[in-house]
Design a protein around this motif. Structure first.
Motif, PDB file in Angstrom:
ATOM      1  N   ASN A  91       9.845   0.164  -3.446  1.00 36.29           N
ATOM      2  CA  ASN A  91       8.633  -0.181  -2.705  1.00 36.29           C
ATOM      3  C   ASN A  91       7.970   1.065  -2.124  1.00 36.29           C
ATOM      4  O   ASN A  91       6.770   1.283  -2.272  1.00 36.29           O
ATOM      5  CB  ASN A  91       9.001  -1.166  -1.591  1.00 36.29           C
ATOM      6  CG  ASN A  91       7.771  -1.852  -1.042  1.00 36.29           C
ATOM      7  OD1 ASN A  91       6.697  -1.285  -1.035  1.00 36.29           O
ATOM      8  ND2 ASN A  91       7.941  -3.066  -0.589  1.00 36.29           N
ATOM      9  N   TRP A  92       8.765   1.897  -1.452  1.00 41.78           N
ATOM     10  CA  TRP A  92       8.199   3.095  -0.849  1.00 41.78           C
ATOM     11  C   TRP A  92       7.679   4.048  -1.910  1.00 41.78           C
ATOM     12  O   TRP A  92       6.629   4.680  -1.733  1.00 41.78           O
ATOM     13  CB  TRP A  92       9.251   3.778   0.023  1.00 41.78           C
ATOM     14  CG  TRP A  92       9.596   2.989   1.240  1.00 41.78           C
ATOM     15  CD1 TRP A  92      10.680   2.186   1.421  1.00 41.78           C
ATOM     16  CD2 TRP A  92       8.829   2.914   2.448  1.00 41.78           C
ATOM     17  NE1 TRP A  92      10.652   1.604   2.671  1.00 41.78           N
ATOM     18  CE2 TRP A  92       9.522   2.049   3.326  1.00 41.78           C
ATOM     19  CE3 TRP A  92       7.636   3.494   2.878  1.00 41.78           C
ATOM     20  CZ2 TRP A  92       9.062   1.752   4.595  1.00 41.78           C
ATOM     21  CZ3 TRP A  92       7.179   3.210   4.146  1.00 41.78           C
ATOM     22  CH2 TRP A  92       7.885   2.334   5.005  1.00 41.78           C
ATOM     23  N   ASP A 148       8.249   6.552  10.817  1.00 45.53           N
ATOM     24  CA  ASP A 148       9.665   6.462  11.199  1.00 45.53           C
ATOM     25  C   ASP A 148      10.381   5.309  10.519  1.00 45.53           C
ATOM     26  O   ASP A 148      11.603   5.182  10.632  1.00 45.53           O
ATOM     27  CB  ASP A 148       9.767   6.300  12.721  1.00 45.53           C
ATOM     28  CG  ASP A 148       9.242   7.525  13.452  1.00 45.53           C
ATOM     29  OD1 ASP A 148       9.233   8.613  12.837  1.00 45.53           O
ATOM     30  OD2 ASP A 148       8.809   7.390  14.618  1.00 45.53           O
ATOM     31  N   ASP A 149       9.627   4.448   9.812  1.00 44.62           N
ATOM     32  CA  ASP A 149      10.257   3.305   9.166  1.00 44.62           C
ATOM     33  C   ASP A 149      11.121   3.703   7.979  1.00 44.62           C
ATOM     34  O   ASP A 149      12.006   2.952   7.569  1.00 44.62           O
ATOM     35  CB  ASP A 149       9.190   2.309   8.697  1.00 44.62           C
ATOM     36  CG  ASP A 149       8.411   1.732   9.873  1.00 44.62           C
ATOM     37  OD1 ASP A 149       8.938   1.776  11.002  1.00 44.62           O
ATOM     38  OD2 ASP A 149       7.277   1.261   9.653  1.00 44.62           O
ATOM     39  N   HIS A 150      10.831   4.828   7.399  1.00 50.00           N
ATOM     40  CA  HIS A 150      11.571   5.245   6.207  1.00 50.00           C
ATOM     41  C   HIS A 150      11.812   6.746   6.279  1.00 50.00           C
ATOM     42  O   HIS A 150      10.913   7.508   6.623  1.00 50.00           O
ATOM     43  CB  HIS A 150      10.799   4.889   4.932  1.00 50.00           C
ATOM     44  CG  HIS A 150      11.511   5.272   3.668  1.00 50.00           C
ATOM     45  ND1 HIS A 150      12.643   4.611   3.237  1.00 50.00           N
ATOM     46  CD2 HIS A 150      11.262   6.246   2.763  1.00 50.00           C
ATOM     47  CE1 HIS A 150      13.049   5.161   2.112  1.00 50.00           C
ATOM     48  NE2 HIS A 150      12.231   6.153   1.800  1.00 50.00           N
ATOM     49  N   GLU A 151      13.004   7.130   5.935  1.00 49.71           N
ATOM     50  CA  GLU A 151      13.374   8.539   5.953  1.00 49.71           C
ATOM     51  C   GLU A 151      13.343   9.066   4.523  1.00 49.71           C
ATOM     52  O   GLU A 151      14.067   8.580   3.647  1.00 49.71           O
ATOM     53  CB  GLU A 151      14.773   8.720   6.557  1.00 49.71           C
ATOM     54  CG  GLU A 151      15.206  10.178   6.662  1.00 49.71           C
ATOM     55  CD  GLU A 151      16.582  10.329   7.290  1.00 49.71           C
ATOM     56  OE1 GLU A 151      17.094  11.456   7.310  1.00 49.71           O
ATOM     57  OE2 GLU A 151      17.124   9.306   7.750  1.00 49.71           O
ATOM     58  N   TRP A 152      12.498  10.054   4.300  1.00 44.41           N
ATOM     59  CA  TRP A 152      12.326  10.610   2.962  1.00 44.41           C
ATOM     60  C   TRP A 152      13.237  11.823   2.789  1.00 44.41           C
ATOM     61  O   TRP A 152      13.269  12.710   3.629  1.00 44.41           O
ATOM     62  CB  TRP A 152      10.872  11.038   2.746  1.00 44.41           C
ATOM     63  CG  TRP A 152       9.926   9.881   2.642  1.00 44.41           C
ATOM     64  CD1 TRP A 152       9.228   9.312   3.654  1.00 44.41           C
ATOM     65  CD2 TRP A 152       9.590   9.175   1.456  1.00 44.41           C
ATOM     66  NE1 TRP A 152       8.470   8.276   3.172  1.00 44.41           N
ATOM     67  CE2 TRP A 152       8.664   8.165   1.814  1.00 44.41           C
ATOM     68  CE3 TRP A 152       9.959   9.268   0.109  1.00 44.41           C
ATOM     69  CZ2 TRP A 152       8.115   7.285   0.906  1.00 44.41           C
ATOM     70  CZ3 TRP A 152       9.412   8.393  -0.802  1.00 44.41           C
ATOM     71  CH2 TRP A 152       8.506   7.417  -0.420  1.00 44.41           C
ATOM     72  N   LYS A 153      13.927  11.845   1.666  1.00 49.17           N
ATOM     73  CA  LYS A 153      14.680  13.022   1.282  1.00 49.17           C
ATOM     74  C   LYS A 153      13.775  13.936   0.469  1.00 49.17           C
ATOM     75  O   LYS A 153      12.930  13.462  -0.303  1.00 49.17           O
ATOM     76  CB  LYS A 153      15.905  12.640   0.446  1.00 49.17           C
ATOM     77  CG  LYS A 153      16.911  11.800   1.197  1.00 49.17           C
ATOM     78  CD  LYS A 153      18.089  11.465   0.291  1.00 49.17           C
ATOM     79  CE  LYS A 153      19.111  10.607   1.026  1.00 49.17           C
ATOM     80  NZ  LYS A 153      20.258  10.255   0.151  1.00 49.17           N
ATOM     81  N   PRO A 154      13.897  15.237   0.614  1.00 52.61           N
ATOM     82  CA  PRO A 154      13.022  16.138  -0.158  1.00 52.61           C
ATOM     83  C   PRO A 154      13.112  15.924  -1.658  1.00 52.61           C
ATOM     84  O   PRO A 154      12.110  16.033  -2.364  1.00 52.61           O
ATOM     85  CB  PRO A 154      13.520  17.532   0.251  1.00 52.61           C
ATOM     86  CG  PRO A 154      14.105  17.336   1.613  1.00 52.61           C
ATOM     87  CD  PRO A 154      14.746  15.972   1.585  1.00 52.61           C
ATOM     88  N   THR A 155      14.321  15.601  -2.132  1.00 49.12           N
ATOM     89  CA  THR A 155      14.448  15.395  -3.579  1.00 49.12           C
ATOM     90  C   THR A 155      13.713  14.148  -4.040  1.00 49.12           C
ATOM     91  O   THR A 155      13.305  14.057  -5.206  1.00 49.12           O
ATOM     92  CB  THR A 155      15.935  15.284  -3.949  1.00 49.12           C
ATOM     93  OG1 THR A 155      16.560  14.263  -3.142  1.00 49.12           O
ATOM     94  CG2 THR A 155      16.643  16.597  -3.707  1.00 49.12           C
TER      95      THR A 155
END
Length: 2015
Positions: A967-968, A991-998
């Protein structure tokens, strides 16, 4: 041999007929098509013509011949076909009668001034019974125009020398030929439809193609006899026509009149004017004989008689005889009895049976009365038609003078000339597929697109045009047009072409089948065409078997032989033919009279169209009128006749596209039309705007907000806007929004695709859009005043899709097709920039009525998000005001109040059933809150509509069921595709979702490819590290997806092409980084090493992993797997940022390059390298704008390098100078200084820090403050070095006694330079001495010293040539050596010296040798200028001199013109026949040149002439020849006055004009160089310093000692050459890392300083202030709105408190009254009902939870798997206990394959009473988990209430249908086995399955079959041997649900009840779980099974998710 005619009944032969009267013509044996036509016309059975077979000229019409210009001899046209033959049935007297009638007709007198013209109109005469009266035919305007077209057509075919256009008198003359008047007569009336000459009339009006006159079949009689004669004539003469094969159906339909009569395009016009007969009491009736050439068999309907005036005039190509109206039949026969007699005689003559005649007589007598009534109605209609025509004519003359041109458009394609039939395969529009390839030895390979149009206009030639375009930028390239001719009866072809390059050519060749080969016959060109010139061209066209056209062009020029130049393949793409073949319209084919009448009171059909708007065969006889009109049977599809370009008359030049489509057209076809033929790019977003179709009023502020927001979201995201297309309501609002935006935007990107989908039958003025061959353009008039109930199209839409269902005036027809089209588009995948997304769709609602509510409901049902604009009115406001309420509070009463509030005018039309339906739909809409967005003016976070639209999409996507991070990822891909970084910041990176750089790497690649720098900056801010992002595969992928229009891409393709040719392979190799390195080395210069080394054979598999075509689709990311695969690989380069920077720079992406450069470490070298690359690319770029952009970006990078170096130099000079000479491994082992010099960055090189460094290098180890005189003094007397006269920088050299001081002094470049100057001056002095004083036959020792000295110079030049410290190679060093001008001068001087020396050593050439050596001395002296470059004063002057030499060179061309012209003229006038060449040169050039400087010849004016100074005969070699003189007195006789005038003019132009021009040029050059004198001198100073820095210290000739030392060191000791560290130094790793870190730190300071400087800029301040003012004004407006809303809320609260107080007072007064303290009459009224209403409709409160839950899925209006719609049941009407009188649900029971397993549904009570409810009915369990259920009328009632559907639906049994749903779960674990937690709760994984033919996932369970323990679907998943073990697991599991399941299949009488059992495996080593997994792996391959993380967004059925929620609650897990 006597030539005879081959016709059966013709006796003509050569010699028998009158000479010249009859000619004979051979049969066309070579033309098969024409031969068949001749044989059919001759009608000789079993006869084959030979070359000796002829036909005489009497069998051809007059227009079949043309006259030869030379002798006026008649020639038969190549298209002529014989048509005049004597029929076998005719007798000889009939033939004589025909010939006599022709003779009479030819003797009709002509009007004055008229000429008889072939193919013209002849006059029909007839002798009546009352005398010889003429039958005069009144020709209509339609006949005039048709004759005019036939005249012009015949003229073009004959190619006579006549004017191609007809003037006015000739036009009148042709029309006058139509009518012969014995007396004056009135001008015929004209109708508006008569101005369209659709068909072409035959040339002769007396006889038809059979040669039979009309009068031949018109006996002298009147009344019925005339009609009978007409019928007899038709029957007799149409025999041949009935035997012809019929035309195709499409041609027949094209001849018929269309329902929507379009004057400009209609092909079958029925005139109302009748033939006027003067001198005859009645009109003569006859019928037109069918022509054999027309070839269509006559149908019974064609036997209707017609007026003579229309019968005589037959239309060319017409298929049916023009029928006569019933009114005319009755008038001519004088009643029904005469009609019966006429029919009787006709039937008798046709040998019909008498019984049929009697039956026909009885039928006609019965209908006699009806015919009379019909005659009256027709006569009234005729009078009305005439009046309307008169009014229309008046309007045309007065109001619309331009309408005639519109109505006279001819839309019919002319017939192909038979001569061009062999080339018919070339006709059409051809588009290149794929792009063509162009190569030639003198140009680089290229690709191009081409569009070819090959057409005809009926002439014996083809017209063509070739238009080539750039394959990426679409810019026009080569163009040519011309004609193709074919020699008749041969295959010889001529190709005439004119090209835009100034070339005109004629090519000739042959056509063989479907292949055409031609070669240039003659070529002409413009006088100033560029060289080399084209000498010969060959072309080859071939139509391949796949239908593609292939062209190969070869070319030879003056410098190259014949070589293939172009090769291209085309595919045929003709819009005019594609649309009718693929898109249809709907037409009513059966006229049924409707009870209603049209707006004008006329009778119309049930379809809404009038009778005359139907096809001919749609109006059936009266006996068929009793049938009912059925659209499914009486409306048929036909090829569409309305498409093309639409132009709104009077509304500018904007053009749109339109097409008329059937309502059943597949969306796939329409989408193909829009994307492939209309050229629309697939959208990134689809915005469907719906709402009110009538004009409504919006608040001005809301209107502006809506318009700006809608256009902004469409323009920024690249969206399509779809509306209803009409000029009213919401469509008008959208159109005006687009119009305002286009007017305010001047660039092309401002175009917005606005598609209007409207109903064809409701479009006003749609007749102007009808054109069977396409309207290009169609003129459309927007007339709102007269549109009535119809609607006009909106002029601001760009495309129109007009949906036709065959009816007229019915709105809403387009809604189903629009819904299907929008759904189809939303299912398409758009791939752009590496991102593949399904095209999202959003519905925007303004105002609206019932149809709008249906649209919203369908959109919500299909999962389409909707944006409701509150405040727009009606439906939008109703939904907006109840959207925040809980669904149970949305009651019928509330909806009724809202409707009464917002639907003032139409509220009384709402029935109780409608209210129920509206309530149900609104409840379902509000229930899907995740898809519903309310836009409120002033709402926080929704200031703009565009934000609301995008937020609605993200809101819907965020609440959509999904797996994992899909979804994100999908939301981020949407934001990237839309290029809305603001939405990404506010909606995604929260803040609802934490993104990883990869996770951001795939979209990072997409943003780079799509050139979206804002997103790149955002991803860098989110933690993406370029060093992790850039891998080998990523870089290859980026280069593989470069913009094809990029110059670097074309250079890469050239490298790949060369590699393919070198490898002799057929397949193009893939792009690898060593290919990129090869191109980069060309751009950076060969002084750099390859950036990407070519992998070795062993390393190739590791480095060049093939990368497939990568798409980032919604479901998954193949690019993500690419990054996963590349993550563990060691990066191949030390600086990935450099690689990404190069990729951005070579594409000229300014913003991307700046962002990436800010991340680079070696920033100064990177900036200089980018500047070099851009400057080199700019040299080769052809586009001027792109070149300017590249140069501007190169300059910016140079300024960046200067800025960073300035900061570094200010901080630390020594470290800054190290940055200049540091060897950069990342940039090919070069230095910053070398890059700047290669790029010619003068600003950088002239920087003070760089110049200080060069000065330091120039002085060597000495201090730079030593005076030059000190150096010279020490040079002359070196012991002075050991004094303090010279100071050194290094401390070790400070001691005076140090021996190294001597070495340091003499190795300094400044000392070497001055010593070489001293040596060079000595050499020149010695050389001059030898030449002038001591040049002996035998060389002296001084001369030998010169030779020795020169030898040392040669050795030094050789050393410079071979000196290669960097290992570039001899070739590269040679190219670098010869680039220097002074080196070229040295080589020239040495070669001249050697030449002179050779001649000098040969005694016979001693003197020439001295001359040559003198010339060598001059060159050696010129070499002295090089030493002046070191001087700041003289150095720039030398540059000026070099520039001025170029000016002089071009000036000499101009001067030579005048010198030669004057010299030749002077020589020719003065001297006669001078044969001595040397004196010719002296007289023409030398003397003329000296004249400029004042040396005027003394004899030119004859005054100072002295014969002794010249030779009379030219025999004296030392004297010029004397001028022309008188023999007597030897005085000159030439015209002195002429020579003086010529001399004056010559001196005027040369001395004054040209010399002053040269001075001006010198002045300009001086000013130009003087401005940059300092920079140029500083830049060129480096070359001198570098030369003497690497030069041996000893001057010539002592330099030979140094050369000997070098030879020993490199030749014997094999030591490589080394460069001095001062100019190129390789640092240690630690030192280099520290230096780069320091540089990077100062770069950051520089960027911050630049940002601060930009903010301090005055213009930037003004922009910031303006932006703040705008924001402040916006906040003030919002504050006003908020304050207004706050006041309204307070007023509502106050009214509520007043209402409560009133209730309390009422209670007090009632209590007091009850206790006897007052009477009822005295009690005042307290409270207000309005306050209570406000309380009930307070919609802004928080939604409350529903107190009682009802089944929802079971009440969906559309029952799944069928077209059955449920009866709407609102929430409040669900319980059976609630009274619902309106409830009348439909019944539906589906049939299943297994009949035994389903309950029959029969209306009889008998079959239903056999079923036992609430108990076990055999094997079927009919007991409910909810206890006993009610049974009514033999059917059980759903215990949860009404569903809106009776029967059992798709379920098998009435009552409960039991099911089992096992929920198999396990804990989600990490790799180490630990349980993963989220919000401190353990996470579960659940077993889910996807069954075949299903798009959704579900729990592994389902319905239980009678007597079974496991569901059938569960058995599909598990192997049979595991079934018992799984039953045991179920027994051990926990039951979490047992009862009713809200299923969409439930009905009032059948429902699903399930048992959900939780089976949880707590241990990961559980044996049962392992066995379960093993059995799952061997299940059916069509099933998809997976363990999925359990959360609330898991994509399952809604009822299954409720079960999962219960399971997670039971286990205390995360949900």
């Amino acid at each position: 041999m006597v030539i005879c005619c081959a016709a059966a009944n013709c006796s003509n032969r050569q010699g028998k007929a009158h000479r010249g009267a009859v000619s004979f013509h051979r049969f066309p044996l070579k033309d098969s098509k024409r031969l068949i036509q001749w044989l059919k016309a001759v009608q000789r059975d079993n006869w084959t013509p030979t070359k000796y077979s002829f036909l005489c000229s009497e069998h051809f019409t007059k227009d079949s011949f043309s006259k030869r210009l030379e002798d006026q001899h008649r020639l038969l046209k190549p298209t002529a076909v014989p048509t005049i033959f004597q029929l076998a049935e005719k007798k000889h007297d009939n033939l004589d009668y025909v010939r006599s009638r022709r003779k009479i007709a030819s003797q009709v007198p002509l009007r004055d001034g008229e000429d008889p013209r072939e193919g013209g109109c002849e006059v029909v005469q007839r002798t009546s019974s009352s005398g010889q009266d003429f039958m005069v035919m009144q020709g209509t305007k339609e006949m005039e125009e048709a004759t005019l077209q036939a005249e012009i057509g015949s003229m073009s075919e004959e190619e006579e020398n006549r004017p191609s256009q007809l003037d006015g008198p000739r036009r009148r003359m042709l029309s006058d030929n139509l009518v012969a008047k014995p007396g004056p007569q009135k001008k015929p009336e004209r109708s508006s439809v008569e101005d369209c000459p659709k068909a072409t009339w035959t040339g002769s009006w007396v006889a038809d193609r059979s040669g039979v006159s009309v009068d031949d079949f018109t006996p002298p009689a009147s009344g019925a006899c005339k009609f009978i004669g007409s019928l007899h004539s038709y029957s007799f003469s149409s025999k041949h026509a009935r035997e012809r094969p019929s035309f195709p159906k499409e041609q027949l339909e094209r001849k018929r009149p269309k329902r929507d009569m379009e004057p400009s395009c209609s092909s079958h016009l029925m005139g109302h004017e009748k033939a006027v007969v003067e001198g005859s009491p009645t009109s003569s009736l006859t019928a037109t004989p069918q022509k054999p050439s027309q070839g269509l068999s006559a149908s019974p309907a064609d036997l209707t008689p017609q007026p003579a005036a229309e019968a005589v005039v037959g239309r060319k190509g017409d298929t049916d005889a023009n029928p006569m109206s019933i009114n005319e039949v009755i008038m001519s026969a004088s009643g029904a009895c005469k009609l019966i007699d006429s029919l009787h005689s006709y039937c008798f003559s046709s040998r019909q049976s008498k019984s049929q005649v009697c039956c026909l007589r009885e039928q006609v007598e019965k209908k006699n009365g009806e015919l009379k009534l019909l005659r009256q109605r027709i006569s009234r209609s005729d009078s009305q038609v005439r009046k309307l025509k008169e009014k229309l004519d008046e309007l045309k003359r007065i109001s619309f003078p331009y309408l005639n041109s519109l109505l006279s458009q001819d839309c019919e394609t002319p017939q192909l000339n038979p001569v061009m039939e062999p080339l018919s395969w070339m006709l059409g529009t051809w588009l290149s597929d794929p792009p063509g390839d162009g190569t030639f030895p003198t140009m680089k390979p290229f690709q191009y697109l081409e569009e070819v149009h090959i057409s005809h206009v009926g002439q014996p030639m083809l017209n063509f045009s070739f238009n080539a375009f750039h394959p990426h930028t679409r810019k026009p390239m080569h163009r040519e047009c011309g004609f193709i001719r074919l020699k008749p009866d041969t295959n010889k072809v001529a190709f005439i072409s004119a090209q835009n390059t100034g070339l005109v050519e004629v090519e000739e060749g042959e056509v063989n089948g479907q292949e055409l080969s031609i070669a240039s016959h003659s070529i002409a060109r413009i006088s100033f065409a560029k060289k080399p010139h084209v000498e010969q061209i060959t072309r080859k066209f071939r139509l391949n078997s796949d239908g593609k056209l292939e062209q190969t062009v070869s070319m030879a020029t003056t410098t190259q032989p014949m070589t293939q130049h172009l090769h291209i393949t085309y595919k045929k793409e003709n819009l005019i033919s594609w649309i009718p073949e693929n898109i249809r319209k709907k037409v009513c084919t059966y006229f049924v009279e409707s009870s209603q009448t049209s707006d004008s009171g006329r009778i119309m059909c049930e379809c809404g169209y009038l009778r005359e708007q139907h096809l001919e065969d749609a109006a059936k006889p009266p006996i068929f009128l009793g049938k009912e009109w059925d659209p499914s049977r009486h409306i048929q599809e036909m090829p569409t006749d309305a498409f093309g370009d639409i132009h709104f008359t009077g509304l500018g030049q904007k053009m749109g596209k339109y097409v008329r489509v059937s309502s059943d057209t597949p969306p796939r076809v329409i989408y193909h039309l829009m994307t492939q033929h209309w050229g629309l790019d697939p959208p990134n977003l689809l915005i469907s705007v719906t709402g009110g179709a009538k004009n409504f009023i919006m608040k001005p502020r809301l209107k502006n907000i809506f318009r700006q927001g809608l256009v902004k979201v469409a323009q920024t995201t690249g969206a399509w806007i779809i509306t209803g297309g009409s000029h009213a309501g919401v469509m008008k609002q959208v159109g005006e929004a687009v119009r305002d935006f286009i007017l305010s935007c001047s660039h092309k990107e401002g175009e917005i695709v606005t598609i209007g989908i409207a109903t064809w039958g409701t479009v006003y003025n749609r007749e102007s859009l009808i054109c069977p061959m396409g309207g290009f353009p169609a003129e459309y008039i927007l007339d709102e005043e007269n549109q009535g109930s119809l609607s006009c199209l909106d002029s601001n839409h760009s495309h129109f899709i007009l949906v036709d269902d065959g009816t007229h005036g019915r709105y809403g027809v387009e809604i189903p097709l629009r819904t299907r089209l929008e759904k189809f588009i939303s299912e398409q995948t758009k791939v752009k920039g590496g991102v593949a997304i399904k095209i999202p769709i959003v519905c925007v609602v303004l105002e609206g009525g019932p149809g709008t509510l249906d649209t919203i409901y369908n959109a919500i049902t299909n999962g389409t998000p909707c944006v409701i604009v509150e405040g727009s009115g009606r439906v939008a406001d109703v939904i907006a005001q109840v959207a925040s309420l809980p669904v149970p509070k949305i009651t019928i009463a509330l909806i009724q109040k809202k409707l009464s509030m917002f639907f003032h005018d139409t509220y009384e039309h709402f029935t109780e059933g409608k209210l129920v339906e509206w309530t149900k739909k609104i409840q379902d809409i509000v229930r899907s809150r995740q898809l519903l967005t309310i836009f409120r003016e002033g709402k926080y976070g929704q200031q703009d509509v565009d934000v609301a639209i995008l937020q609605a999409l993200f809101k819907a996507s965020r609440n959509q069921d999904h797996f994992g991070h899909e979804n994100w990822d999908h939301q981020l891909k949407l934001a990237v595709a839309w290029n809305r970084v603001d939405i990404a910041r506010s909606e995604i990176f929260t803040d609802d979702h934490e993104w990883k750089p990869t996770d951001l790497h795939p979209v990072m690649a997409a943003a780079l490819i799509s050139n979206k720098p804002e997103f790149v900056k955002l991803f860098l801010e989110q933690g993406v590290r370029l060093k992790d992002f850039v891998t080998w595969d990523t870089l290859v992928y980026l280069y593989d997806n470069m913009a094809p229009s990029c110059l670097f891409h074309s250079k890469l393709q050239k490298v790949l092409l060369e590699e393919r040719e070198h490898a002799a392979g057929s397949k193009m190799p893939r792009i690898q980084l060593h290919h990129v390195s090869q191109v980069l080395r060309e751009l950076l210069g060969c002084s750099t090493q390859p950036l990407y080394p070519k992998p070795k054979h062993t390393e190739r598999p590791r480095l060049s992993v093939p990368v497939p075509h990568i798409k980032l689709n919604v479901q998954g990311s193949s690019l993500r797997s690419l990054y996963k695969r590349s993550a563990g690989r060691v990066t191949f380069t030390m600086d990935p940022v450099r690689d990404l920077l190069i990729w951005a720079v070579v594409q000229n992406c300014k913003e991307l390059a700046e962002i990436i450069w800010a991340q680079s470490q070696d920033c100064m070298a990177a900036a200089l390298a980018c500047s070099k690359i851009l400057k080199e690319l700019a040299k080769e770029e052809e586009d001027t704008d792109t070149t300017d952009d590249m140069l501007a970006l190169a300059e910016q990078f140079e300024h960046k390098a200067i800025g960073v170096f300035t900061d570094c130099y200010r901080k630390d000079e020594e470290r800054a100078q190290k940055l200049l000479t540091r060897v950069s491994e990342a940039w090919g082992k070069t230095t910053c200084l070398q890059l700047a010099l290669e790029a010619k960055n003068m600003n950088f090189v002239s920087h003070g820090g760089v110049q200080a460094f060069l000065t330091k290098v120039w002085w060597g180890k000495m201090c730079v403050d030593n005076g030059l005189w000190r150096v010279i003094a020490c040079m002359l007397f070196f012991p002075l070095l050991y004094t303090s006269l010279i100071t050194f920088r290094e401390k070790r050299l400070q001691p005076v006694g140090c021996l190294t001081r001597l070495r340091a002094f003499f190795t300094a470049p400044v000392v070497i330079f001055h010593m070489n100057i001293l040596s060079y001056f000595t050499f020149l002095l010695l050389f001059a001495y030898v030449l002038m004083v001591d040049f002996q036959p035998l060389p002296s020792w001084w001369e030998y010293l010169i030779y020795f000295w020169l030898f040392s110079l040669v050795c030094e030049e050789t050393r410079q040539l071979l000196y290669d410290p960097d290992g570039f190679g001899i070739v590269k060093m040679a190219s670098l050596y010869f680039k220097d001008f002074w080196n070229k001068l040295d080589i020239c001087a040495i070669l001249v010296f050697i030449t002179g020396l050779t001649c000098r050593l040969i005694p016979s050439t001693l003197y020439p040798g001295r001359i040559i050596l003198s010339l060598a001395f001059i060159i050696f002296c010129l070499r002295l200028m090089h030493i002046f470059t070191v001087s700041k004063t003289l150095g720039p002057k030398i540059i000026i001199v070099k520039r001025m030499l170029k000016d002089v060179f071009f000036f000499l061309f101009l001067l030579a013109v005048w010198v030669v012209s004057f010299g030749v003229a002077k020589q020719a006038i003065l001297i006669h026949n001078e044969e001595r060449v040397e004196w010719l040169f002296r007289g023409v050039v030398y003397h003329s040149y000296l004249t400029i400087f004042g040396q005027i010849p003394s004899y030119i004016d004859g005054v100072n002439f002295n014969i002794d100074q010249c030779s009379p005969n030219g025999t004296d070699p030392y004297k010029p020849k004397c001028p022309e003189t008188n023999e007597d007195n030897k005085k000159p006789i030439f015209p002195e006055w002429l020579t003086v005038i010529l001399l004056c003019l010559y001196l005027l132009f040369t001395n004054i004009l040209l010399l002053n021009l040269l001075i001006a040029m010198f002045n300009y050059t001086f000013q130009q160089v003087q401005e940059h004198t300092d920079q140029i001198w500083k830049f060129q100073r480096h070359d001198l310093i570098e030369e003497y820095h690497g030069r041996p210290p000893a001057p010539p000739p002592f330099i030979l000692l140094n050369h000997l030392q070098i030879l020993v060191r490199r030749g014997l000791l094999r030591r490589p050459a080394t460069r001095h560290k001062q100019l190129k130094e390789k640092l240690e790793k630690n030192e280099e890392a520290a230096l780069l870190s320091w540089e990077m730190y100062l770069k950051e300071n520089y960027l911050q300083h630049q940002q601060c400087k930009e903010k301090q800029n005055t213009e930037q301040k003004i922009r910031d202030i303006a932006q703040r003012v705008d924001v402040l004004a916006e906040l003030l407006d919002l504050d006003r709105v908020k304050r207004t809303g706050l006041v309204e809320q307070r007023l509502v609260s106050l009214e509520e408190q007043v209402h409560q107080s009133a209730q309390a007072l009422r209670w007090i007064m009632q209590a007091l009254q009850g206790n006897g303290f007052g009477s009822g009459e005295d009690m005042p009224s307290v409270g207000s009902s309005k306050a209570s209403e406000m309380k009930e409709v307070d919609l802004e409160g928080k939604p409350e939870e529903s107190q009682q839950s009802y089944h929802v899925l079971a009440r969906n209006l559309l029952y799944p798997g069928s077209h059955t719609r449920r009866f709407p049941v609102p929430d409040e009407k669900v319980p059976w206990e609630v009274d619902f009188p309106l409830y009348d649900p439909p019944a539906y029971s589906a049939d299943h394959k297994d009949v035994a397993m389903q309950d029959p549904f029969s209306p009889s009570l008998e079959s239903l009473l056999k079923i036992n409810y609430n108990t076990m009915d055999g094997l079927i369990d009919r007991q409910s988990f909810h206890g006993l259920y009610a049974v009514q009328d033999g059917l059980p009632l759903n215990p949860m209430g009404r569903t809106g559907l009776r029967g059992r639906g798709r379920l098998h049994c009435f009552g409960p249908n039991h099911a089992l749903h096992p929920i198999v779960t396990r804990w989600r674990r990490n790799l180490d086995g630990s349980i993963i937690r989220k919000t401190l709760k353990k996470m579960l994984e659940v077993l889910v399955a996807q069954y075949p033919l299903s798009d959704v996932w579900a729990l592994p369970g389902g319905s239980l079959e009678p007597g079974e323990m496991l569901p059938l679907k569960l058995k599909w998943i598990l192997r049979r041997e595991f079934w018992p073990q799984f039953q045991n697991l179920l027994k051990q599991g926990t039951e979490i649900h047992k009862g009713y399941l809200d299923d969409p299949r439930n009905t009032d009488n059948a429902w699903v009840e399930t048992v959900a059992v939780s089976v949880h495996f707590d241990n990961q080593n559980d044996v049962e779980m392992k066995r379960l997994n093993s059995f799952l792996q061997g299940c059916d391959p069509e099933l998809c099974i997976r363990w999925q993380v359990l959360d609330k967004r898991i994509p399952l059925h809604a009822n299954h998710k409720e079960l999962l929620h219960k399971a997670s609650t039971l286990l205390g897990a995360y949900y």
